[in-house]
Write an enzyme that holds these catalytic residues in place. Structure first.
Site, PDB file in Angstrom:
ATOM      1  N   LYS A  52       0.856  -1.208   0.000  1.00 25.89           N
ATOM      2  CA  LYS A  52       0.000   0.000   0.000  1.00 25.89           C
ATOM      3  C   LYS A  52       0.875   1.235   0.000  1.00 25.89           C
ATOM      4  CE  LYS A  52       0.931   1.166   4.514  1.00 25.89           C
ATOM      5  NZ  LYS A  52       1.833   2.239   4.866  1.00 25.89           N
ATOM      6  N   GLY A 107       5.151  -6.510   5.386  1.00 30.68           N
ATOM      7  CA  GLY A 107       5.017  -7.484   6.483  1.00 30.68           C
ATOM      8  C   GLY A 107       3.585  -7.555   6.979  1.00 30.68           C
ATOM      9  N   ASP A 115      -1.215  -1.754  10.827  1.00 32.80           N
ATOM     10  CA  ASP A 115      -1.555  -1.697   9.401  1.00 32.80           C
ATOM     11  C   ASP A 115      -2.235  -2.971   8.904  1.00 32.80           C
ATOM     12  OD1 ASP A 115      -0.593   0.809   8.978  1.00 32.80           O
ATOM     13  OD2 ASP A 115       1.298   0.191   8.045  1.00 32.80           O
TER      14      ASP A 115
HETATM   15  O1  C5P Z   1       1.448  -1.652  15.190  1.00 31.83           O
HETATM   16  P1  C5P Z   1       2.846  -1.729  14.720  1.00 31.83           P
HETATM   17  O2  C5P Z   1       3.582  -2.905  15.334  1.00 31.83           O
HETATM   18  O3  C5P Z   1       3.003  -1.705  13.248  1.00 31.83           O
HETATM   19  O4  C5P Z   1       3.583  -0.427  15.250  1.00 31.83           O
HETATM   20  C1  C5P Z   1       4.979  -0.259  15.289  1.00 31.83           C
HETATM   21  C2  C5P Z   1       5.296   0.919  16.197  1.00 31.83           C
HETATM   22  O5  C5P Z   1       4.828   2.137  15.600  1.00 31.83           O
HETATM   23  C3  C5P Z   1       4.592   0.869  17.536  1.00 31.83           C
HETATM   24  O6  C5P Z   1       5.381   0.200  18.487  1.00 31.83           O
HETATM   25  C4  C5P Z   1       4.432   2.320  17.906  1.00 31.83           C
HETATM   26  O7  C5P Z   1       5.634   2.810  18.448  1.00 31.83           O
HETATM   27  C5  C5P Z   1       4.257   2.987  16.566  1.00 31.83           C
HETATM   28  N1  C5P Z   1       2.837   3.249  16.211  1.00 31.83           N
HETATM   29  C6  C5P Z   1       2.134   4.251  16.862  1.00 31.83           C
HETATM   30  N2  C5P Z   1       0.823   4.509  16.539  1.00 31.83           N
HETATM   31  C7  C5P Z   1       0.216   3.808  15.549  1.00 31.83           C
HETATM   32  C8  C5P Z   1       0.914   2.798  14.850  1.00 31.83           C
HETATM   33  C9  C5P Z   1       2.225   2.541  15.211  1.00 31.83           C
HETATM   34  O8  C5P Z   1       2.673   4.905  17.760  1.00 31.83           O
HETATM   35  N3  C5P Z   1      -1.054   4.095  15.224  1.00 31.83           N
END
Ligand code: C5P
Length: 314
Positions: free
Chosen positions: A14, A119, A153
């Site tokens: 995306k 991923g 995501d």
């Molecule tokens: O959810 P995901 O594992 O992809 O997120 C990776 C990192 O990105 C999280 O640990 C967080 O620090 C940050 N994040 C965030 N707010 C979101 C998505 C991700 O702070 N909505």
């Protein structure tokens, strides 16, 4: 109960045409709102039921075109327990009692650490594929909840297409799909770490006083409506742009080059490091891809994907 023995599925990437990052929440995540669109650049996953109950093997094949990418990300650099495909398999088994041994083959085409969600898409496709193999024991609502657990995501990739995404990433509303546009992806030879990018953004905002940084929040209705207008008039922006420390200069150069090459809109996807240009005409997009190839960049000419492909089972 297993109805099928083999399931193949595409896992598209995306881009974020728009990404507005809101406040940090008590759970450490940030509220966000954005326009996500899936593209016709995909990893391919193939699941075969075989071997001992509860066993799971994963063969990864890297078929990335950018030379710099394979140098930067050797196959062995992703720890198995962090691999989202394995995490999705474990979660699915836990929730359903599905025990069949699995041989998984993952053909990787989406560059890692690029903001293209490779991923996350692999994880969503794994949930969909296992649900097909197991005879659809879980309804979409349950898959959505599991997807949110795996990553912010991941829920978007259960349906793909074009969507207005909000919350932490789990609120996904399909929107009318923009037609007839071409996309050129340009990823420089370095990657971005999402957690670090969020931290840099928080720090940049703390330094700012008074005004909301870096701009006012655009209303949802205006964003969705703008998607149907000429890309040259899109009001979209990405809050990570400019808050990426040392990388901002490199992104700025790529976006400028894309515009010079005829892109009617250019932006950064997610927290980077992949940039994209939107073109009305295929010839201009092809030319831009050629001009911007080289210097270790990963480049790809592609287009928006209206909906996620169905699983293929045997
Ligand atoms: O959810 P995901 O594992 O992809 O997120 C990776 C990192 O990105 C999280 O640990 C967080 O620090 C940050 N994040 C965030 N707010 C979101 C998505 C991700 O702070 N909505």
């Amino acid at each position: 109960m297993t109805l099928f023995m083999v399931c193949a599925i595409e896992a598209p990437c995306k881009i974020n045409l728009h990404l507005s990052i809101g406040e940090k929440r008590p759970d450490g995540f940030h509220n966000l709102s954005g326009i996500f669109v899936s593209l016709a650049l995909a990893d391919t996953l193939r699941f075969e039921c075989s071997g001992k109950e509860g066993a799971c093997s994963l063969e990864m094949n890297w078929t990335l075109s950018g030379e710099a990418i394979s140098r930067e990300l050797p196959r062995e650099s992703i720890p198995i327990e962090k691999n989202l495909v394995f995490r999705a398999v474990s979660l699915f088994r836990e929730r359903t009692g599905f025990k069949n041994g699995l041989d998984i083959r993952l053909d990787k085409r989406i560059p890692v650490g690029s903001g293209l969600g490779g991923g996350s898409s692999d994880a969503a496709s794994t949930l969909l594929a296992l649900n097909s193999l197991a005879g659809e024991p879980l309804p979409m609502e349950k898959l959505k909840e599991m997807a949110s657990f795996l990553g912010s995501d991941v829920p978007f990739f259960l349906t793909g297409g074009a969507a207005f995404v909000s919350g932490r990433g789990e609120l996904v509303e399909p929107v009318k799909f923009p037609q007839g546009l071409w996309v050129v992806l340009i990823k420089p030879p370095f990657s971005s770490d999402t957690a670090v990018a969020f931290r840099l953004l928080d720090q940049a905002r703390e330094r700012e006083t008074g005004e909301e940084f870096p701009g006012k929040k655009l209303p949802k209705k205006a964003l969705i409506q703008a998607l149907q207008e000429d890309p040259g008039t899109w009001p979209f922006r990405n809050d990570f742009f400019g808050a990426n420390g040392a990388n901002t200069g490199a992104f700025r150069v790529i976006l400028e080059d894309l515009r010079k090459a005829g892109a009617c809109f250019a932006g950064l996807s997610g927290s980077g490091s992949c940039c994209f240009g939107i073109f009305n005409a295929r010839e201009a997009a092809e030319k831009a891809e050629k001009v911007l190839a080289g210097q270790g960049n990963f480049t790809k000419l592609t287009f928006f994907l209206a909906q996620k492909a169905k699983t293929v089972v045997e």
